[in-house]
Design a protein around this motif. Structure first.
Motif, PDB file in Angstrom:
ATOM      1  N   ALA A 194       0.829  -1.209   0.000  1.00  0.00           N
ATOM      2  CA  ALA A 194       0.000   0.000   0.000  1.00  0.00           C
ATOM      3  C   ALA A 194       0.860   1.254   0.000  1.00  0.00           C
ATOM      4  O   ALA A 194       0.552   2.245  -0.684  1.00  0.00           O
ATOM      5  CB  ALA A 194      -0.924  -0.015   1.221  1.00  0.00           C
ATOM      6  N   LEU A 195       1.956   1.228   0.748  1.00  0.00           N
ATOM      7  CA  LEU A 195       2.875   2.363   0.801  1.00  0.00           C
ATOM      8  C   LEU A 195       3.544   2.600  -0.545  1.00  0.00           C
ATOM      9  O   LEU A 195       3.561   3.729  -1.065  1.00  0.00           O
ATOM     10  CB  LEU A 195       3.930   2.106   1.875  1.00  0.00           C
ATOM     11  N   HIS A 196       4.086   1.543  -1.130  1.00  0.00           N
ATOM     12  CA  HIS A 196       4.858   1.680  -2.376  1.00  0.00           C
ATOM     13  C   HIS A 196       3.970   2.078  -3.543  1.00  0.00           C
ATOM     14  O   HIS A 196       4.403   2.800  -4.450  1.00  0.00           O
ATOM     15  CB  HIS A 196       5.576   0.358  -2.662  1.00  0.00           C
ATOM     16  N   ALA A 197       2.716   1.608  -3.540  1.00  0.00           N
ATOM     17  CA  ALA A 197       1.796   1.963  -4.625  1.00  0.00           C
ATOM     18  C   ALA A 197       1.514   3.454  -4.650  1.00  0.00           C
ATOM     19  O   ALA A 197       1.281   4.033  -5.720  1.00  0.00           O
ATOM     20  CB  ALA A 197       0.497   1.184  -4.479  1.00  0.00           C
ATOM     21  N   ARG A 198       1.561   4.101  -3.491  1.00  0.00           N
ATOM     22  CA  ARG A 198       1.227   5.520  -3.395  1.00  0.00           C
ATOM     23  C   ARG A 198       2.462   6.421  -3.337  1.00  0.00           C
ATOM     24  O   ARG A 198       2.352   7.606  -3.619  1.00  0.00           O
ATOM     25  CB  ARG A 198       0.351   5.754  -2.157  1.00  0.00           C
ATOM     26  N   ARG A 199       3.597   5.851  -2.983  1.00  0.00           N
ATOM     27  CA  ARG A 199       4.817   6.650  -2.884  1.00  0.00           C
ATOM     28  C   ARG A 199       6.002   5.790  -3.302  1.00  0.00           C
ATOM     29  O   ARG A 199       6.823   5.365  -2.484  1.00  0.00           O
ATOM     30  CB  ARG A 199       4.997   7.155  -1.455  1.00  0.00           C
ATOM     31  N   VAL A 212      11.010  -8.155   0.327  1.00  0.00           N
ATOM     32  CA  VAL A 212      11.179  -8.953  -0.893  1.00  0.00           C
ATOM     33  C   VAL A 212       9.817  -9.382  -1.429  1.00  0.00           C
ATOM     34  O   VAL A 212       9.541  -9.285  -2.632  1.00  0.00           O
ATOM     35  CB  VAL A 212      12.067 -10.181  -0.607  1.00  0.00           C
ATOM     36  N   ALA A 213       8.940  -9.858  -0.543  1.00  0.00           N
ATOM     37  CA  ALA A 213       7.615 -10.300  -0.965  1.00  0.00           C
ATOM     38  C   ALA A 213       6.790  -9.162  -1.553  1.00  0.00           C
ATOM     39  O   ALA A 213       6.000  -9.365  -2.477  1.00  0.00           O
ATOM     40  CB  ALA A 213       6.876 -10.926   0.214  1.00  0.00           C
ATOM     41  N   ALA A 214       6.979  -7.949  -1.028  1.00  0.00           N
ATOM     42  CA  ALA A 214       6.232  -6.790  -1.522  1.00  0.00           C
ATOM     43  C   ALA A 214       6.835  -6.205  -2.790  1.00  0.00           C
ATOM     44  O   ALA A 214       6.204  -5.370  -3.446  1.00  0.00           O
ATOM     45  CB  ALA A 214       6.168  -5.715  -0.440  1.00  0.00           C
ATOM     46  N   GLY A 215       8.049  -6.618  -3.131  1.00  0.00           N
ATOM     47  CA  GLY A 215       8.720  -6.066  -4.309  1.00  0.00           C
ATOM     48  C   GLY A 215       9.194  -4.643  -4.117  1.00  0.00           C
ATOM     49  O   GLY A 215       9.269  -3.878  -5.090  1.00  0.00           O
ATOM     50  N   VAL A 216       9.525  -4.293  -2.876  1.00  0.00           N
ATOM     51  CA  VAL A 216       9.967  -2.929  -2.566  1.00  0.00           C
ATOM     52  C   VAL A 216      11.486  -2.929  -2.384  1.00  0.00           C
ATOM     53  O   VAL A 216      11.997  -3.703  -1.561  1.00  0.00           O
ATOM     54  CB  VAL A 216       9.285  -2.411  -1.287  1.00  0.00           C
ATOM     55  N   PRO A 217      12.225  -2.091  -3.099  1.00  0.00           N
ATOM     56  CA  PRO A 217      13.681  -2.004  -2.889  1.00  0.00           C
ATOM     57  C   PRO A 217      13.986  -1.578  -1.459  1.00  0.00           C
ATOM     58  O   PRO A 217      13.253  -0.782  -0.867  1.00  0.00           O
ATOM     59  CB  PRO A 217      14.127  -0.930  -3.895  1.00  0.00           C
ATOM     60  N   ALA A 277      -2.004   1.479   7.519  1.00  0.00           N
ATOM     61  CA  ALA A 277      -0.633   1.841   7.885  1.00  0.00           C
ATOM     62  C   ALA A 277       0.155   2.272   6.660  1.00  0.00           C
ATOM     63  O   ALA A 277       0.891   3.267   6.692  1.00  0.00           O
ATOM     64  CB  ALA A 277       0.051   0.668   8.576  1.00  0.00           C
ATOM     65  N   GLY A 278       0.014   1.518   5.570  1.00  0.00           N
ATOM     66  CA  GLY A 278       0.742   1.865   4.350  1.00  0.00           C
ATOM     67  C   GLY A 278       0.306   3.185   3.757  1.00  0.00           C
ATOM     68  O   GLY A 278       1.139   4.011   3.352  1.00  0.00           O
ATOM     69  N   THR A 279      -1.002   3.436   3.704  1.00  0.00           N
ATOM     70  CA  THR A 279      -1.490   4.691   3.135  1.00  0.00           C
ATOM     71  C   THR A 279      -1.146   5.877   4.035  1.00  0.00           C
ATOM     72  O   THR A 279      -0.850   6.969   3.544  1.00  0.00           O
ATOM     73  CB  THR A 279      -3.011   4.627   2.918  1.00  0.00           C
ATOM     74  N   THR A 280      -1.158   5.662   5.338  1.00  0.00           N
ATOM     75  CA  THR A 280      -0.771   6.727   6.261  1.00  0.00           C
ATOM     76  C   THR A 280       0.704   7.067   6.105  1.00  0.00           C
ATOM     77  O   THR A 280       1.089   8.245   6.089  1.00  0.00           O
ATOM     78  CB  THR A 280      -1.056   6.306   7.715  1.00  0.00           C
ATOM     79  N   ALA A 281       1.541   6.035   5.990  1.00  0.00           N
ATOM     80  CA  ALA A 281       2.974   6.270   5.788  1.00  0.00           C
ATOM     81  C   ALA A 281       3.226   7.011   4.486  1.00  0.00           C
ATOM     82  O   ALA A 281       4.081   7.903   4.411  1.00  0.00           O
ATOM     83  CB  ALA A 281       3.721   4.942   5.802  1.00  0.00           C
ATOM     84  N   ALA A 282       2.465   6.661   3.449  1.00  0.00           N
ATOM     85  CA  ALA A 282       2.652   7.310   2.148  1.00  0.00           C
ATOM     86  C   ALA A 282       2.315   8.795   2.199  1.00  0.00           C
ATOM     87  O   ALA A 282       2.934   9.611   1.506  1.00  0.00           O
ATOM     88  CB  ALA A 282       1.788   6.612   1.095  1.00  0.00           C
ATOM     89  N   GLY A 283       1.349   9.155   3.020  1.00  0.00           N
ATOM     90  CA  GLY A 283       0.942  10.554   3.111  1.00  0.00           C
ATOM     91  C   GLY A 283       1.603  11.328   4.233  1.00  0.00           C
ATOM     92  O   GLY A 283       1.247  12.486   4.474  1.00  0.00           O
TER      93      GLY A 283
END
Length: 359
Positions: A44-49, A67-72, A143-149
Motif C-alpha cells: 500500500a505504501l509503495h503503490a502511493r509513494r 522482498v515479498a512486496a517487491g519494494v527495494p 498503515a501503508g497509506t498513512t505512511a505514504a501521506g
C-alpha cells in the motif's frame, strides 16, 4: 522520505491457538502472520509513494516482507535472534535516522519500541494477539497509506497493555505505559482501547438477557472474548473465559477456550452462530483479541450477532464498527448495516466497515 521497517515475526501467533500472547504458539502449530501483514502495508505504501527509501532488518524481521512486496530496501541491521524484546530494541536503535518507523506486532512490541526511545515518528502495523494501544493503524492497508501521506506532522499516541490486576477482577482493561509520536491521521488510527466499566449498572445484563432469549435449540453459539459476552455466560449459569472463545449449545457449555482449529471443526459439523462484542474506544468486532474467528471459520458460520452498550457506541462518535480478519473479501462481505443488540428488546442499526477500506 526514508521509512524504517521492523517486524516481530512471532507477533499474533497465540491468537488462533487460544493463547493470550505468542509464547509457545509455534509449538502448537500456529502459522506466522506478521510477515504477511507487513507485506500488505509495504504494498500500500509503495503503490502511493514509489520513490520511498526503505531501511529494514535482515531475515523475517523485515527483509522477507520487503522482498515479498517487491519494494527495494537497504539492510541496516542483522539481529542475532529474531524473537526477543532485545532484538526489537536493537533494531529501533539501528533505524534511528529514518523519517518514519513502521513496526509490525502487538502491544508487547509497542512497549519494546517505546523502551528503545525512538527519536522520530513511529506507526504500528497491527499483527499481535492484543492491539489495545493507540499507536497502531486500523489495518496494514491503513498503515501503508498513512505512511505514504506522512508530511512530518505528528500527535501523541498511547502505548498500553492488558491490566493483569483488572483481568483477575473480571474486567478487560488496559493500563498506560507511555506515548509515542505517530503521524497525525486520526481517521486511520486505532485509538486506545477503553474498558466496559463505565457502562451503567444493568446494561450489560440486559444485553445478556436479550441474547439468551434469542438462542435457538440445537444451534451452537461461539461467544467471543469480553465482559459483555461473559455476562451472557452468567445469564446461562455458566462460567465462560473472559479472554477466550467458548461454545455453548442448549444452555450447556460445549467447549471452553477453543482454538481456531477446534472452532472450525465445530462450525463445519453443526449450525454455529458467533456472538461478538465491540472493543470499546476502537470499535473492532473481528480481528482484535479474537483471532480464533479466522477467515476459514467465518465463512461457514450461520450468522454473527454483535453486542454493545449504548455508551460504547456513543463513544465512537459516529465512526463505524471495524472488521480486520486478514481476508479482504471476507471483510467486505461482513461490511454494511448491521443490527447491534444494546439491551433487552433494544437494538440499533450500525455500520460495519472493513478496516482496509480507506476512510
Amino acid at each position: 522520505m526514508i521509512v524504517g521497517l521492523i517486524v516481530n515475526p512471532v507477533a499474533g501467533l497465540g491468537g488462533p491457538a487460544a493463547l493470550k500472547g505468542s509464547h509457545g504458539a509455534l509449538a502448537l502449530g500456529s502459522v506466522p502472520q506478521a510477515g504477511g501483514r507487513a507485506t500488505a502495508a509495504l504494498r500500500a505504501l509503495h503503490a502511493r509513494r514509489p520513490a520511498i527509501q526503505l531501511h529494514t532488518v535482515a531475515g523475517p524481521m523485515g527483509e522477507h516482507s520487503a522482498v515479498a512486496a517487491g519494494v527495494p530496501f537497504e539492510l541496516v541491521h542483522r539481529p542475532a535472534r529474531v524473537t526477543g524484546a532485545a532484538d526489537t530494541r536493537a533494531a529501533v536503535a539501528a533505524l534511528g535516522g529514518v523519517d518514519l518507523l513502521l513496526f509490525v506486532g502487538g502491544d508487547g512490541t509497542a512497549r519494546d519500541v517505546l523502551d528503545a526511545r525512538p527519536t522520530g515518528a513511529v506507526l504500528g502495523v497491527p499483527a499481535g494477539v492484543k492491539v489495545y494501544s493507540g499507536c497502531f493503524a486500523v489495518s496494514p492497508f491503513a498503515a501503508g497509506t498513512t505512511a505514504a501521506g506522512f508530511d512530518g506532522t505528528t500527535l501523541e499516541a498511547e502505548v498500553v497493555d492488558l491490566d493483569e490486576d483488572a483481568y483477575r477482577s473480571g474486567q478487560v482493561g488496559a493500563r498506560l505505559y507511555g506515548t509515542l509520536r505517530v503521524p497525525a491521521a486520526r481517521a486511520r488510527l486505532s485509538g486506545r482501547k477503553t474498558g466496559s466499566s463505565s457502562a451503567p449498572p444493568g446494561s450489560v445484563e440486559s444485553i445478556a438477557r436479550a441474547v439468551v432469549a434469542s438462542m435457538q435449540p440445537g444451534t451452537a453459539y461461539a461467544l467471543g472474548p469480553g465482559a459483555t459476552t461473559l455476562a451472557v455466560g452468567r445469564e446461562l449459569g455458566l462460567e465462560l473465559t473472559l479472554l477466550g472463545v467458548d461454545v455453548v449449545r442448549d444452555g450447556a457449555l460445549l467447549a471452553s477456550d477453543v482454538t481456531e482449529q477446534t472452532l472450525l471443526t465445530l462450525a463445519m459439523s453443526q449450525v454455529t452462530h458467533a456472538i461478538l462484542s465491540v472493543i470499546g474506544g476502537q470499535g473492532f468486532v473481528i480481528g482484535r483479541g479474537n483471532q480464533q474467528f479466522s477467515p476459514r471459520v467465518l465463512d461457514p458460520l450461520a450468522g454473527i450477532t454483535v453486542l454493545a452498550t449504548q455508551q460504547k457506541l456513543a463513544a465512537l462518535g459516529g465512526r463505524p464498527l471495524l472488521v480486520d480478519s486478514g481476508d479482504t473479501a471476507i471483510d467486505a462481505a461482513l461490511s454494511g448495516p448491521a443490527r447491534v443488540i444494546t439491551g433487552y428488546r433494544e437494538s440499533v442499526i450500525y455500520r460495519i466497515q472493513s478496516a482496509s477500506e480507506d476512510s
